[in-house]
Every structure is written in C-alpha cells, then in structure tokens.
Motif scaffolding. Structure first.
Motif, PDB file in Angstrom:
ATOM      1  N   ASN A 397       2.278   6.508  26.856  1.00  0.00           N
ATOM      2  CA  ASN A 397       3.231   6.469  26.963  1.00  0.00           C
ATOM      3  C   ASN A 397       3.933   6.232  28.189  1.00  0.00           C
ATOM      4  O   ASN A 397       5.340   5.595  27.881  1.00  0.00           O
ATOM      5  CB  ASN A 397       3.957   8.033  26.749  1.00  0.00           C
ATOM      6  N   SER A 398       3.728   6.523  29.399  1.00  0.00           N
ATOM      7  CA  SER A 398       4.387   5.754  30.369  1.00  0.00           C
ATOM      8  C   SER A 398       4.297   4.359  30.099  1.00  0.00           C
ATOM      9  O   SER A 398       5.684   3.595  31.171  1.00  0.00           O
ATOM     10  CB  SER A 398       3.455   6.137  31.696  1.00  0.00           C
ATOM     11  N   LEU A 399       2.931   3.528  29.483  1.00  0.00           N
ATOM     12  CA  LEU A 399       3.527   2.047  29.753  1.00  0.00           C
ATOM     13  C   LEU A 399       3.889   1.860  29.129  1.00  0.00           C
ATOM     14  O   LEU A 399       4.989   0.742  28.949  1.00  0.00           O
ATOM     15  CB  LEU A 399       1.994   1.581  29.946  1.00  0.00           C
ATOM     16  N   SER A 400       3.712   2.560  27.752  1.00  0.00           N
ATOM     17  CA  SER A 400       5.219   1.645  26.304  1.00  0.00           C
ATOM     18  C   SER A 400       6.904   1.477  26.641  1.00  0.00           C
ATOM     19  O   SER A 400       7.490   1.207  26.627  1.00  0.00           O
ATOM     20  CB  SER A 400       4.660   2.916  24.613  1.00  0.00           C
ATOM     21  N   ASN A 401       6.853   2.911  27.610  1.00  0.00           N
ATOM     22  CA  ASN A 401       8.126   3.148  28.614  1.00  0.00           C
ATOM     23  C   ASN A 401       8.850   2.132  29.153  1.00  0.00           C
ATOM     24  O   ASN A 401      10.133   1.571  29.251  1.00  0.00           O
ATOM     25  CB  ASN A 401       8.376   5.229  28.969  1.00  0.00           C
ATOM     26  N   VAL A 402       7.886   1.839  30.050  1.00  0.00           N
ATOM     27  CA  VAL A 402       7.941  -0.259  31.051  1.00  0.00           C
ATOM     28  C   VAL A 402       8.134  -0.515  30.572  1.00  0.00           C
ATOM     29  O   VAL A 402       9.169  -1.845  30.764  1.00  0.00           O
ATOM     30  CB  VAL A 402       7.062   0.266  31.730  1.00  0.00           C
ATOM     31  N   LEU A 403       7.408  -1.055  29.133  1.00  0.00           N
ATOM     32  CA  LEU A 403       7.829  -2.681  29.069  1.00  0.00           C
ATOM     33  C   LEU A 403       8.899  -2.471  28.253  1.00  0.00           C
ATOM     34  O   LEU A 403       9.476  -3.763  27.796  1.00  0.00           O
ATOM     35  CB  LEU A 403       6.435  -2.655  27.745  1.00  0.00           C
ATOM     36  N   LYS A 404       9.157  -1.274  27.478  1.00  0.00           N
ATOM     37  CA  LYS A 404      10.419  -1.221  26.814  1.00  0.00           C
ATOM     38  C   LYS A 404      11.279  -2.210  27.211  1.00  0.00           C
ATOM     39  O   LYS A 404      12.550  -2.555  26.914  1.00  0.00           O
ATOM     40  CB  LYS A 404      10.450  -0.291  26.230  1.00  0.00           C
ATOM     41  N   GLU A 405      10.900  -2.137  29.089  1.00  0.00           N
ATOM     42  CA  GLU A 405      12.833  -1.682  29.798  1.00  0.00           C
ATOM     43  C   GLU A 405      12.081  -3.053  30.687  1.00  0.00           C
ATOM     44  O   GLU A 405      13.617  -3.825  31.641  1.00  0.00           O
ATOM     45  CB  GLU A 405      12.658   0.035  31.126  1.00  0.00           C
ATOM     46  N   THR A 406      10.476  -3.648  30.937  1.00  0.00           N
ATOM     47  CA  THR A 406      10.936  -4.630  31.068  1.00  0.00           C
ATOM     48  C   THR A 406      11.652  -6.146  30.652  1.00  0.00           C
ATOM     49  O   THR A 406      11.417  -5.946  29.673  1.00  0.00           O
ATOM     50  CB  THR A 406       9.143  -5.208  31.745  1.00  0.00           C
ATOM     51  N   LYS A 407      12.418  -7.107  31.107  1.00  0.00           N
ATOM     52  CA  LYS A 407      12.771  -8.387  31.311  1.00  0.00           C
ATOM     53  C   LYS A 407      12.565  -9.326  31.525  1.00  0.00           C
ATOM     54  O   LYS A 407      12.142  -9.477  33.244  1.00  0.00           O
ATOM     55  CB  LYS A 407      14.499  -8.039  31.176  1.00  0.00           C
ATOM     56  N   ILE A 408      11.598 -10.218  31.156  1.00  0.00           N
ATOM     57  CA  ILE A 408      11.532 -11.743  31.790  1.00  0.00           C
ATOM     58  C   ILE A 408      12.330 -12.903  30.579  1.00  0.00           C
ATOM     59  O   ILE A 408      12.017 -12.659  30.144  1.00  0.00           O
ATOM     60  CB  ILE A 408       9.959 -12.008  32.459  1.00  0.00           C
ATOM     61  N   VAL A 409      13.001 -13.423  31.827  1.00  0.00           N
ATOM     62  CA  VAL A 409      13.647 -14.567  31.200  1.00  0.00           C
ATOM     63  C   VAL A 409      13.815 -16.120  31.673  1.00  0.00           C
ATOM     64  O   VAL A 409      13.275 -16.095  32.701  1.00  0.00           O
ATOM     65  CB  VAL A 409      15.269 -14.132  31.063  1.00  0.00           C
ATOM     66  N   GLY A 410      13.531 -16.569  31.267  1.00  0.00           N
ATOM     67  CA  GLY A 410      13.409 -18.474  31.095  1.00  0.00           C
ATOM     68  C   GLY A 410      12.103 -18.495  30.622  1.00  0.00           C
ATOM     69  O   GLY A 410      11.941 -19.879  30.004  1.00  0.00           O
TER      70      GLY A 410
END
Length: 660
Positions: A397-410
C-alpha cells in the motif's frame, strides 16, 4: 584502512555507494564516459575522472582506463557496483595486482561462479540440485540442436558471464533457437565483454527466489533472509520483496543451507546472492551473483543495515556481526525509462521534471535528477523506490501510494505499469511466477475505455491551454477555433498518441464542461466531463461519472500536450484540426527506427521478398535489442543502414512495397 574509494560504475549504484562512503568519511572518486559528464554520480563525488567514450567497451568495460584512473587518483580501493565489470575476475586480478583493495570476493571465487556453465557443474558435483542444461561452447549447431531436443523445448538461452536479463532469450522451437543464440551472443558481448552462452530447460512460471549471504575473512557465512524476484519483464526483475512471501518454512531453511554450502565451496568473501528457481515445491540452483544486487535495499530495510558498509568493513578485515532477526516486509519497484505499451521500448531523453513524494519508511535510490539526460547507451533503469511495512500488505500500500504521486516528465517510464502489478489481486494473493506479466498482461495496461477517456481529457486540456494563450482579438472572426454566436462550440481534431491516430469531435459547453467522442478508428459514445483548476497551476480536477480525480499537466505546447495520471504518462500530438485525411492501412512506405541506437544486425537486402512478421534488422539501444519487423508480405525496395552504424530515432531502416 580505506581512505579513498573509486567506484567503477555509473548512475544509481555509483550514487548509492557514495552515500555510504560519505557516512564512513571515505573520499569518493567517480568515473564517467563522455556522455555522462554532467551525471549526478559525477557531480556528487569528491573527484571525477573521464575514462572514455560513450560505448561501454570504451569506458565502463575498459579495464585499463579504470585502473589508470584509480592509480592517478591514488585510490585505496575500487568498488565495482553491479553490472559492467562487477563479476569480471580479470578485472579483480588487475585491481589486486596494482595493490588496490577490491571490494568484493577473491578473483578465484568470481571465476568459479562468474561463468554459469562452470558454476552449474561445480554445484551439481557438490549435490546441489540444478536445472538441466549445457554450455554451447565448443558445440556445433547440430550438437546444440540435438541437446536442446533432449532437454525439451521450451529452453532458455543465457549469457554465461552475466545477469540482469541481458543476453537471455527463450526458444520454443528449432527456428527460434539459433535466432535466440545469435541475439543473446550480441547482447552478452555488449554488456559483459563475453559472448559465451548456456542453454537450460525453461521452467514455465517458476518462482525466482534468491538468498542473500555475507562472508568474512574468517570463513563465516551469514544468511540474511531471502528475496522474491519472480516478477520480470524481458527476463529482468522489476519487482523484488523480502522476505520471499508464502514459502514453506522447510524449503526456506533448506535453500539457506544450500546457499551456505555454495558460498563455502568457493570460500566466499563479502556480499553475494545465491539464486534458485522454485518449481512445484522443489528448488534448483541457477547461479550465484558474486556482487551486490540491484535489489539489495529490501534486505537492508528489514535488517536495518547497510550492505555496502559491510562490504567495506569486511574488505578492511572485520568479521560479521549482524543480528539475524529481521523485521517487517520490504518491497521495491525498479523505475525504467521505457514505454511498456510499446513492448518496453527504451525512452532516452531529458528529464524536465522529477517529483517523488517523501514519507516515513520510504527509500528512493535514483541515479538521475531533474534536468538530467538519460543516454541511449546504457541500461534504462532510472532508479528504485522501496517501501517498508509491518507486513506485506502495508508495504504494498505504501509503495502504491507513492507511485501514484510520482511525476517524471520528458521521458516515458514504467511507473503506472509497476503500480498496476503490485495492486493486482493475483500479486496480492501470492500467485507469483516469472510468467506473471504474460499471464496478467490485459490488466497491467490502461483499458481501451480508460485510454479513450484520458485522450479526450488531454484534448480538452489542449483546448483550455490554447484559449489561455490566445492574444486579445478584435473580433470573433479572428479566432482559430469554431466560435459560435449561440450553442455549443464543436471542433474536430486528428490526434496521434503512441503512433496511433484518432479522429475526435469535441464540444465546449459552459462552466468548464466538455463533451467528446471518437469518430475513428472505433467510434464511441459522447463522454461528458467537467474540468476545474482553482489555483491556475498544473494540477486539474476532473469530474467524470460522479467521481473526481486529478490530472497533472506535464507539458503543453502549440500542437502537443502531455498529462500524468497515477504515474501514467500520456502524450498527444495535434496533427490537423479540420482535415478528414485520417490515415488508413499502410500499403507501402518506410520503416523507421523507434529509438536511437546501433544497428546490430541486418537480415535482408534490396529486392528481397519478405513475409509479415519477418525480422528485417535489429537495433541495439540501452543494452537491449529491438527488432524491426515487416508489417506485411512484400518486397524490400531499399535497405538504408549497415551493421554497426549508429542511427537516430526516426531514421529510415528500409523501404518496403506491399504485395498486391
């Protein structure tokens, strides 16, 4: 005692080793290739030295240059990291010969285990169960085919001198066998400087479980639990967790006993990993990695230790003193610069935005930062995100939550893909195996409905940004949109996303309300949404079907736009607003390379007839091979490349004319 340490590697692992060295007051020396001059591992080190050109053979596999850098910098020790020269006994020999401390096992241990063929025989002789197989070295094509048939297809072809999924191919027929061998040889040579291969029986959907060990100079061997690494793409691990869940206690203990047996057999020193396949309640030795593993952080988190620190302390002559009691559960997701929807096509380029939320019991090991360039010459891994929980459920659950909010652009990434894996019910229910992705692939990508919704939202956001960017106009007749005196504004667009074209019809209503539908290729019903952006920033709230969710506007330009939703990157290009020239099935034309890379192999020549699915050429990019395949039966009119040639993305490989 070690005072200055050179790290013979790059990216994430170099940066990670530097962190430990700084905590131990050890100076660090980074090495880099021409294209890595501005990389984060170079900037962070106390000293840095260029060791050659962009190709690995000219730099990170160049033993002479690395030894020279160590001597010039007066380094006391060299840490090889993982990959590249980390399991090269000749490199370890050269380090020691120059009176430099090698952070790793004795060269004799590396030599015994570095070649899988040698390791297999040694373990079989010692009574450790091994998967049926053989070395291709010294065997003719006829012998290889005969022995493969004796084992029985499917078989797996592996690089004897390396790991990490490089030089690994599955063959399910005679036809695939030698194509796989040729490809595996090229990848193995490029990644490890050694093209030797082994062939083994492929155990369908076995679990991949490994045991972490540490050995000291007194001959003590300690087991530090185990890890499950079954979830893999292209035979390369992408999700790892520790302890390996759902394993019978008796089997777990027996694997630990066998791991100690393997380590003692080669008088192992330092950190190493003994890998097994678990198949139908039996386990089989497959290899020993005589180095630190990519996935070592999950072990560190459950034990509260630093394995790199222990590698250095053991090299300094200290004995192992680690509490054997582990706590909790840790899970790691590898983040790659690649597009899972395009068969994991690598995505080199510049990272214009990188945001990873920080929280308790979360660890981020990355080799790139915002503004950094991801070159096409090396493995596409950007880094890892690791979560620790009281139990497996909490860690997931902790890993899922952070993946949802991770942003990598380019660049494209696999963030959404790994999130969907760990959220899948089969993963949570421990239905694990090396075929997990193949068996659950339809659930690991956005559905057609979800994709169409995100495409439509992207187009509506494009219309909003276009409206905001418009200059003050004198009359409505100066606008480029479909302004009307009354009623809804309606516009038609042809857009492209991931090389697929869509014909959209969009309606601008009022108060942030929009409707849209796809006219081609597959018509859909009207979808109604509302869009809110109260603070004028890049985050938008979308109301759809009585639910509200967030969309991040990653990039908005004159004729293109990119969004991120729960880690999923989607980009659209506006091709034509009014034209009805929707692209139909291709009957002839050029086949272009999808990624910058080197032409590894050309299989056809001009005027040759080909069939749909034939491999025309192979492009090597980021240490993986990508086949250029004929989309139909036809005739090759022209081949525009030569083997060994470096090509840019979009470069024309071949011209083909479809058979009538």
């Amino acid at each position: 005692m070690i005072k200055r340490l050179l790290i013979a590697n790059r990216g994430e692992i170099s940066f990670r080793i530097q962190k430990t060295c700084k905590s131990m007051n050890i100076e660090t020396v980074a090495v880099y290739s021409d294209v890595d001059k501005h990389a984060i591992h170079v900037k962070n080190a106390d000293k840095s030295i260029c060791i050659g050109g962009a190709e690995s053979s000219e730099s990170y596999l160049n033993i002479k240059s690395i030894i020279s850098a160590a001597i010039t910098s007066k380094s006391d020790a060299i840490h090889p990291g993982y990959g590249f020269l980390s399991e090269n006994a000749n490199f370890a020999d050269e380090v020691i010969k120059n009176n430099i401390n090698f952070i790793g096992p004795d060269p004799s241990s590396i030599r015994a285990m570095a070649l899988k063929s040698t390791a297999r025989k040694m373990m079989a002789d010692a009574g450790v169960p091994v998967v049926p197989g053989f070395s291709t070295e010294g065997n003719s094509k006829e012998d290889i085919l005969k022995r493969s048939k004796e084992i029985g297809f499917p078989i797996i072809i592996k690089a004897s001198a390396g790991g990490g999924g490089k030089g690994m191919k599955i063959a399910r027929s005679e036809k695939e066998l030698f194509l796989g061998i040729d490809s595996a040889k090229r990848e193995a040579k490029s990644s490890f400087g050694n093209s030797k291969l082994i062939v083994e029986k492929y155990l369908e959907n076995a679990r991949h479980v490994e045991v972490q060990i540490l050995g000291d100079m007194e001959g003590n061997i300690q087991v530090l639990s185990d890890r499950d690494c079954s979830t893999q793409r292209r035979y390369q691990k992408i999700i790892e967790e520790s302890p390996a869940p759902g394993i019978d206690k008796e089997i777990r203990n027996e694997m630990a006993i066998q791991a100690i047996k393997v380590a003692k057999k080669v008088s192992y020193l330092g950190a190493g990993t003994v890998e097994f396949l678990l198949y139908k309640n039996k386990f089989y030795f497959i290899e020993m990695n005589t180095r630190l593993q990519v996935e070592h952080p999950v072990t560190e988190l459950i034990y509260g230790i630093d394995l790199v620190e222990w590698q250095i302390r053991i090299a300094n002559g200290e004995n192992i003193k680690i509490d054997s009691c582990n706590k909790g559960h840790a899970i790691e997701a590898r983040i790659y610069a690649e597009n899972p929807e395009l068969d994991f096509l690598p995505s080199p380029g510049k990272i214009s935005n990188l945001t990873i939320p920080k929280s308790k019991n979360l660890r981020i090991d990355f080799g790139y930062s915002e503004g950094g360039d991801v070159p096409p010459y090396y493995d596409p891994m950007l880094g890892k995100i690791i979560a620790l929980g009281r139990n497996r459920e909490q860690a997931i659950n902790s890993l899922s939550n952070v993946l949802k909010e991770t942003k990598i652009v380019g660049i494209d990434t696999n963030i959404d893909f790994v999130r969907r894996i760990i959220e899948h019910q089969s993963f949570k229910k421990l239905l694990l195996g090396t075929d997990f992705i193949k068996n659950n692939s339809k659930d690991l990508f956005p559905s057609t409905v979800e994709k169409n919704l995100l495409l439509g939202i992207s187009l509506c956001l494009f219309m909003i940004k276009r409206s905001e960017a418009k200059k003050i106009l004198l009359t409505p007749w100066d606008t480029k949109d479909n302004w009307r005196h009354f009623g809804a504004n309606v516009e038609k667009f042809i857009i492209e996303s991931e090389k697929i074209q869509y014909n959209f019809e969009c309606f601008t209503l009022n108060k942030g309300k929009y409707s849209f539908r796809i006219l081609e290729p597959n018509p859909t019903k009207l979808v109604n949404i509302s869009i809110f952006n109260n603070d004028g920033g890049r985050e938008f709230k979308i109301r759809y079907n009585k639910k509200i969710f967030k969309i991040f506007l990653a990039k908005g330009e004159e004729n293109s736009l990119s969004i991120i939703y729960k880690g999923y990157n989607l980009s659209i290009n506006i091709l034509d607003k009014f034209s009805s020239n929707y692209k139909v099935e291709m009957t002839s034309g050029s086949l272009d390379t999808p990624v910058p890379g080197k032409v590894a192999k050309v299989y056809v020549k001009s005027n040759q007839k080909v069939r749909s699915g034939d491999v025309l050429a192979v492009i090597e990019a980021m240490k993986m091979e990508h086949s250029i395949i004929s989309p139909f039966d036809g005739t090759v009119k022209e081949i525009s490349v030569r083997e060994g040639e470096q090509v840019d993305e979009g470069y024309t490989i071949a011209e083909i004319e479809k058979s009538s």
